[in-house]
Each structure stands twice: as C-alpha cells, then as structure tokens.
Design a protein around this motif. Structure first.
Motif, mmCIF file in Angstrom:
data_model
loop_
_atom_site.group_PDB
_atom_site.id
_atom_site.type_symbol
_atom_site.label_atom_id
_atom_site.label_comp_id
_atom_site.label_asym_id
_atom_site.label_seq_id
_atom_site.Cartn_x
_atom_site.Cartn_y
_atom_site.Cartn_z
ATOM 1 N N ARG A 1 0.831 -1.204 0.000
ATOM 2 C CA ARG A 1 0.000 0.000 0.000
ATOM 3 C C ARG A 1 0.871 1.263 0.000
ATOM 4 N NH1 ARG A 1 -4.540 -1.919 4.501
ATOM 5 N NH2 ARG A 1 -5.678 -3.366 3.105
ATOM 6 N N LYS A 2 1.925 1.243 0.803
ATOM 7 C CA LYS A 2 2.820 2.407 0.844
ATOM 8 C C LYS A 2 3.537 2.592 -0.503
ATOM 9 C CE LYS A 2 1.943 3.823 4.964
ATOM 10 N NZ LYS A 2 1.258 5.132 5.147
ATOM 11 N N ALA A 3 3.880 1.476 -1.146
ATOM 12 C CA ALA A 3 4.509 1.569 -2.462
ATOM 13 C C ALA A 3 3.548 2.208 -3.465
ATOM 14 C CB ALA A 3 4.938 0.189 -2.945
ATOM 15 N N ASP A 4 2.261 1.817 -3.402
ATOM 16 C CA ASP A 4 1.255 2.442 -4.273
ATOM 17 C C ASP A 4 1.105 3.936 -3.969
ATOM 18 O OD1 ASP A 4 0.707 0.102 -5.611
ATOM 19 O OD2 ASP A 4 -0.925 -0.483 -4.264
ATOM 20 N N GLN A 5 1.185 4.282 -2.666
ATOM 21 C CA GLN A 5 1.067 5.686 -2.275
ATOM 22 C C GLN A 5 2.251 6.500 -2.817
ATOM 23 O OE1 GLN A 5 0.743 6.260 1.963
ATOM 24 N NE2 GLN A 5 0.517 8.486 1.772
ATOM 25 N N ILE A 6 3.459 5.920 -2.701
ATOM 26 C CA ILE A 6 4.640 6.607 -3.235
ATOM 27 C C ILE A 6 4.519 6.781 -4.745
ATOM 28 C CG2 ILE A 6 7.128 6.394 -3.600
ATOM 29 C CD1 ILE A 6 7.283 4.960 -0.891
ATOM 30 N N ASN A 7 4.034 5.747 -5.426
ATOM 31 C CA ASN A 7 3.864 5.829 -6.878
ATOM 32 C C ASN A 7 2.874 6.931 -7.262
ATOM 33 O OD1 ASN A 7 4.378 4.500 -9.593
ATOM 34 N ND2 ASN A 7 2.138 4.378 -9.475
ATOM 35 N N THR A 8 1.789 7.077 -6.494
ATOM 36 C CA THR A 8 0.800 8.126 -6.755
ATOM 37 C C THR A 8 1.391 9.510 -6.533
ATOM 38 O OG1 THR A 8 -0.998 6.648 -6.102
ATOM 39 C CG2 THR A 8 -1.463 9.017 -6.112
ATOM 40 N N LEU A 9 2.169 9.675 -5.464
ATOM 41 C CA LEU A 9 2.781 10.965 -5.179
ATOM 42 C C LEU A 9 3.774 11.372 -6.268
ATOM 43 C CD1 LEU A 9 3.387 10.625 -1.321
ATOM 44 C CD2 LEU A 9 1.680 12.050 -2.479
ATOM 45 N N VAL A 10 4.545 10.409 -6.755
ATOM 46 C CA VAL A 10 5.497 10.702 -7.819
ATOM 47 C C VAL A 10 4.759 11.117 -9.105
ATOM 48 C CG1 VAL A 10 7.245 9.702 -9.335
ATOM 49 C CG2 VAL A 10 7.307 9.241 -6.877
ATOM 50 N N THR A 11 3.653 10.436 -9.395
ATOM 51 C CA THR A 11 2.847 10.796 -10.569
ATOM 52 C C THR A 11 2.274 12.204 -10.433
ATOM 53 O OG1 THR A 11 2.259 8.466 -10.903
ATOM 54 C CG2 THR A 11 0.882 10.129 -11.984
ATOM 55 N N ASN A 12 1.811 12.544 -9.242
ATOM 56 C CA ASN A 12 1.294 13.903 -9.006
ATOM 57 C C ASN A 12 2.391 14.957 -9.152
ATOM 58 O OD1 ASN A 12 -1.247 12.890 -8.505
ATOM 59 N ND2 ASN A 12 -0.989 12.854 -6.277
ATOM 60 N N LEU A 13 3.609 14.605 -8.685
ATOM 61 C CA LEU A 13 4.729 15.514 -8.821
ATOM 62 C C LEU A 13 5.021 15.787 -10.295
ATOM 63 C CD1 LEU A 13 7.081 17.097 -7.550
ATOM 64 C CD2 LEU A 13 8.426 14.986 -7.655
#
Length: 421
Positions: A252-264
């Motif tokens: 779940r944290k890996a998915d969260q990091i992936n989402t944050l990077v995409t938003n960046l």
C-alpha cells in the motif's frame, strides 16, 4: 526642423493680418481734394463758360457744371451727382463760377473717397482671407504631422506594452527614428529582446526541471516497483498472518509513493492556469486589426471578414495570432495564406505558410508543452507558442488545430460565435 517651418508660417500669416489691420485702421475715409487741381478746373470752366458745350477737361478730376437754375451744362461722367443735395450727401466739393463779379453757375467736384476706401477694404479682406486659409492649412498640416510623429507612434508603444504585459515577446517594435519616440522605440525593443532571452532561459530551466522530474520519477518508481513485487511474492508465500499484513502494508505504501510521484510529474504542467482568460462579445471586424498587427512583416493578404459577433478575449486572441505568425516567420519565412469563413457556429481562421509542413507523426506533438518539430534545429524557441495558444482557445470555448496543408503547415483557429457558447 518641421516644427520650425510650421511656427514660421503661422508667424508670417499673423504678421500679414496685423499689418493689414493697422493699415485699415489708419486709413482715413475722407481724402482731401487737391486745391491746385480744383482751382485749375474752376478756371478752365470759367474760361469756357460761353462755349461750355465744347469744354475739355484738362485735369484728373471728375466734375459737373450747372447753371443757377440747376441745369447740367457739362459733366465728365454720367455717374456723378447732378444736384446740390446729392453732392452734399456725397461730400463733393461745390464752388461758385463767377464772371464779372456775378455767380453764373456752380462746379461740383466729385469726392471719390468712398470708392477708394471700398477698394482698400476689398484688398484688406482679401489679405485676411488668404492669411486665414494659410493658417488653416498650416494647422491642418501640423495636426497631420503630430498624428504621424506623436499619436501613431504612441499608439504603437501602447500596443507594444500591452503585448509585453500579456507575455508576447516575439514581435519586434517597428523603429522610426524620424518621430519623437524614435530613441525610446529602440530602447523598448532592446528591453523586449532581453526579456525574450530571459524567457527562453527560463523555459529551458523549466524544461530541465521537467526532465529532472521525469528522471527522478523513473529512478524512484523502479525500486518502488521492485519493493512492491517482492512484497507481493512474500505475502503470497508466507504462512504467518502477521507477516502477510506487514507485506500488505508495504504494498500500500509503495502504491502511495507511486501516486505521489505521478502527481509531482503532473504538477509541472499546472502553472499555465495562472493566466486569466476573460472572453466577451466582439465584432468580427477586430479580427482584421489583430491579423494586421500580428503580420508585422506583411507576408499575408487579409481577406474580407464575414460580419458577425464572436465570443473571445481580445488580448489572448491577439496572442494566439501573434504566436502563429511568429512561428511562420521563424520556421518557414514564406508567404502566408489566410482564409476566413463561418462554419458550425465558429468563425474559422485558416493560416497556412509554404514551408513544407512537418512530419505527420510530429503533428500531434506540436501542441504539447516544450515540443517542436524536427525541422527547427538551430532556431531558438521554447516550444510554448502553440501549447499556450491551444490552452487559450480552449478557455474561450474555441479550438486550435494543426495539420499539413497543400504547401506547408496549416493552423486553423475556431472562434465561437456569440450566443453559441
């Protein structure tokens, strides 16, 4: 120098008027008769009295000779006074004719001061009329001079300042050292050029940031994907619920990091939304002014524009045309063909050059940020013109399309008609 000629002309015209006025005011309406000439006329009449019908006027005077009964015996002109009353009214000179101590008649010498004054009056009026016409001509000429040397250049400076404020730095300011703003014009254009260089440097810096974000996104997503994959394998193989829950948390944290990077990554494209677009109803005739303003090299012939009401932001639409013509100048540098017509609730403006266009696979990329065709190597640019123009047209509920025409790149601007938005 031209101002000196204008003011000198006005001064001479005023001087002529003042001189004529002084002469007119100094002129006496009553001119004195020459007593010697009058006496000569009296003597000649006295000498010829008995043969007055054969009398010859040897003077420059006009006169009438009458007897005591008021009968006209001789006159030099038919327009002269024939009676004492008329002579008194005209202020003629009236003298007795005496022979042997007896008054036998009178001589009435015509007073021509009124005619002389009238002639002078006509001359003065003519002088004033000519001076007034000259003054009007000088004033009109000076107004035209000010129009070309002050008002029009100031209007260009005003329009140039509006473009600079709107972020358009591609169109140079025409220089004319003959007008009062010539020196300022060069300074303003140097400022535009420096601002453009700064804008390009800023765009390159932004592009570098974007590349950095892309690289960081890739570098971050790769190990995160590995962590997620390893965690999924671990969660599938473990028999302990506690360990499985820990693996699920890591996933779940890996998915969260992936989402944050995409938003960046997406955040680098959001700054354009800060430019306001406020469309309003405009007469279609303004399109002609915009196209002429954008086509500062005069490569295009502007066709007749259908009469209608459009819904657009004038400043932003001007930027759209400015960007299109600037790109054509920069990359094609050919004649430009413009077509304007109404279709499907839009006023369509087609702009096509003769530069050969771009590769078909590159067409969809031209409206993206920092994207340019492969034929622009060695030509400065940030790849923002069409991207910004496309965003502006979308904000105005219009559209901008890019395609290869018969001879070059064709860009069509669809401007919505009022009432159809």
């Amino acid at each position: 120098m031209k101002k000196g000629f204008f003011f000198l002309g006005l001064f001479l015209a005023f001087a002529a008027e003042i001189a004529a006025l002084l002469l007119f005011s100094a002129k006496n309406t009553d001119s004195l008769q020459d007593s010697v000439t009058v006496n000569e006329a009296v003597q000649s009449v006295r000498a010829d009295w008995n043969t007055i019908e054969e009398h010859k006027n040897t003077t420059s005077l006009d006169y009438v000779v009458i007897n005591n009964a008021g009968e006209v015996l001789y006159r030099t002109s038919s327009n002269l006074s024939e009676g004492i009353n008329a002579a008194v009214i005209n202020r003629d000179t009236i003298l007795d004719i005496e022979i042997d101590g007896s008054v036998v008649g009178k001589i009435i010498v015509f007073n021509d001061s009124i005619q002389t004054f009238g002639a002078h009056k006509q001359i003065i009026i003519a002088v004033f009329a000519v001076a007034a016409v000259i003054q009007c001509g000088i004033c009109i000429g000076y107004v035209i001079y000010l129009e070309h040397t002050v008002i029009k250049p100031f209007g260009k400076l005003k329009g140039f300042a509006e473009r600079i404020a709107g972020g358009n730095l591609d169109i140079p300011l025409e220089m004319d050292r003959r007008n009062l703003f010539g020196a300022f014009t060069e300074s303003f254009d140097i400022m535009r050029s420096d601002l453009k260089k700064a804008r390009i440097a800023e765009a390159k810096a932004n592009a570098s940031k974007k590349e950095l974000v892309v690289k960081l996104s890739h570098d971050i997503k790769t190990p995160v994907a590995s962590i997620k994959a390893a965690s999924e394998v671990g969660a599938a193989l473990t028999e302990s619920d506690t360990v499985r829950n820990n693996y699920i948390r890591i996933i779940r944290k890996a998915d969260q990091i992936n989402t944050l990077v995409t938003n960046l990554f997406s955040a680098t494209l959001e700054e354009l939304q800060q430019l306001s677009v406020v469309p309003a109803d405009l007469e279609s005739g303004v399109i002609n002014d915009m196209l002429e303003s954008a086509d500062y090299f005069h490569y295009a012939q502007i066709p007749d524009i259908p009469e209608c009401l459009i819904f657009a932001d004038r400043l932003r639409l001007q930027q759209v045309f400015d960007n299109i013509f600037a790109n054509s100048y920069k990359y094609a540098n050919t004649e430009i063909y413009v077509k304007i017509f109404v279709t499907n609730n839009f006023l369509s403006v087609e702009i096509e050059d003769l530069g050969g266009g771009v590769k078909e696979e590159e067409l969809p990329l031209l409206k993206e940020k920092f994207k340019r065709g492969s034929n622009v190597k060695g030509i400065e640019g940030a790849g923002l013109g069409l991207y910004i123009s496309d965003c502006f047209m979308k904000e105005m509920n219009g559209e901008l399309t890019v395609e290869n025409g018969q001879s070059g790149l064709k860009i069509t601007v669809y401007i919505p008609l009022s009432g159809n938005v």
